[in-house]
Design a protein around this motif. Structure first.
Motif, short mmCIF file in Angstrom:
data_model
loop_
_atom_site.label_atom_id
_atom_site.label_comp_id
_atom_site.label_asym_id
_atom_site.label_seq_id
_atom_site.Cartn_x
_atom_site.Cartn_y
_atom_site.Cartn_z
N ILE A 68 -7.30 -6.25 -1.71
CA ILE A 68 -6.99 -4.86 -1.35
C ILE A 68 -6.23 -4.80 -0.03
N SER A 69 -6.66 -5.60 0.94
CA SER A 69 -5.99 -5.63 2.25
C SER A 69 -4.54 -6.09 2.10
N THR A 75 2.26 -2.85 0.17
CA THR A 75 2.73 -1.50 -0.14
C THR A 75 3.41 -0.87 1.06
N ILE A 76 2.82 -1.03 2.23
CA ILE A 76 3.42 -0.48 3.46
C ILE A 76 4.77 -1.14 3.72
N HIS A 133 -0.25 -0.38 -8.63
CA HIS A 133 -0.81 0.97 -8.62
C HIS A 133 -0.65 1.64 -7.26
N PHE A 134 -0.87 0.90 -6.18
CA PHE A 134 -0.72 1.48 -4.84
C PHE A 134 0.72 1.94 -4.62
N PHE A 138 1.92 5.91 -4.06
CA PHE A 138 2.58 6.45 -2.87
C PHE A 138 4.00 6.92 -3.16
N ARG A 139 4.67 6.28 -4.12
CA ARG A 139 6.01 6.70 -4.50
C ARG A 139 6.00 8.02 -5.27
N SER A 140 4.87 8.33 -5.91
CA SER A 140 4.79 9.52 -6.75
C SER A 140 4.37 10.77 -5.98
#
Length: 254
Positions: A68-69, A75-76, A133-134, A138-140
């Motif tokens: 997750i980390s 993602t960032i 998924h992350f 965030f894109r959505s």
């Protein structure tokens, strides 16, 4: 809770059908043990099964937190620019279809036969669906929601926690579900195929030993725990979180 009870009821129906098939006598006890034999094994080995279960949950928990980390970090980074987004997308296209168990030989070469190798497989298995998924979540996020948050004076972490996180949470929750399932499968499969992790092991190691010694009731007892944990996590944890967040928010909005 209703879904959880329905799944338990279904397992009971399967157990009844199983016992009826066994009573026909068409299959030997060694290959098709009765429910009574499985239950006795479950009770007699409850301490060992509990120890193996806790070991599996502990190592999966550590691996999942690491995944997750890393997924949040990726993602960032991917949202920092088009070049980074393409790099992450290309990595996902290559790595996401690869089963975690397929990289276990490489993990053993790098880390040896131990907990670190199993952790590597768990992290690898869970990481890519989490990133997928992350990133999608965030894109959505609708642009107008971000603009409203900024107009209210929200910036930085406040904007992320109060606007971006709730808006993308359905995708995040879906990613956590998939990541948990992949991590659980990878841990059990790795131990089942290659044995214990450095002299220790969880439920996969339990299945490996029982299969090797042809103790079939022990194999099915271990499988039953795996199924029950999967049902409990899905319907008591993830479904509970979904009911208190995503579904509640939809009700408020509607």
């Amino acid at each position: 809770m209703r879904d959880f009870i329905s799944k338990i009821a279904f397992l009971l129906v399967v157990a009844i059908v199983w016992e009826l098939i066994r009573l026909t006598g068409r299959y030997p006890e060694l290959l098709f043990p009765g429910i009574g034999s499985i239950a006795r094994t479950f009770w007699m080995e409850r301490a060992d099964l509990l120890d193996k279960t806790l070991f599996s949950l502990r190592i999966i928990g550590i691996g999942l937190l690491m995944a997750i980390s890393l997924a949040m970090l990726a993602t960032i980074i991917s949202m920092s620019g088009k070049v980074f987004a393409e790099i992450v997308s290309n990595l996902m296209a290559i790595m996401h279809p690869l089963p975690g168990i397929a990289i276990l030989p490489v993990a053993i070469l790098w880390f040896g036969i131990g907990v670190r190798a199993i952790l590597f497989v768990i992290v690898f298995s869970a990481l890519w669906p989490l990133i997928n998924h992350f990133y999608t979540g965030f894109r959505s996020i609708p642009v107008n929601q971000l603009e409203v948050g900024k107009n209210l004076g929200l910036v930085g972490w406040e904007l992320a926690l109060k606007v971006m996180l709730p808006a993308s949470f359905p995708y995040i929750l879906s990613g956590l579900r998939t990541g948990w399932a992949r991590a659980w499968q990878a841990s059990v499969a790795a131990e089942l195929v290659f044995g214990a992790a450095g002299g220790q092991g969880g439920l996969g190691w339990h299945l490996y030993k029982k299969r090797f010694m042809m103790e079939t009731p022990g194999v099915f007892a271990g499988m039953l725990i795996i199924v029950l944990i999967g049902i409990a996590v899905e319907y008591l944890i993830f479904a509970g979180i979904e009911n208190r967040t995503v579904r509640k928010w939809k009700t408020i909005i509607n």
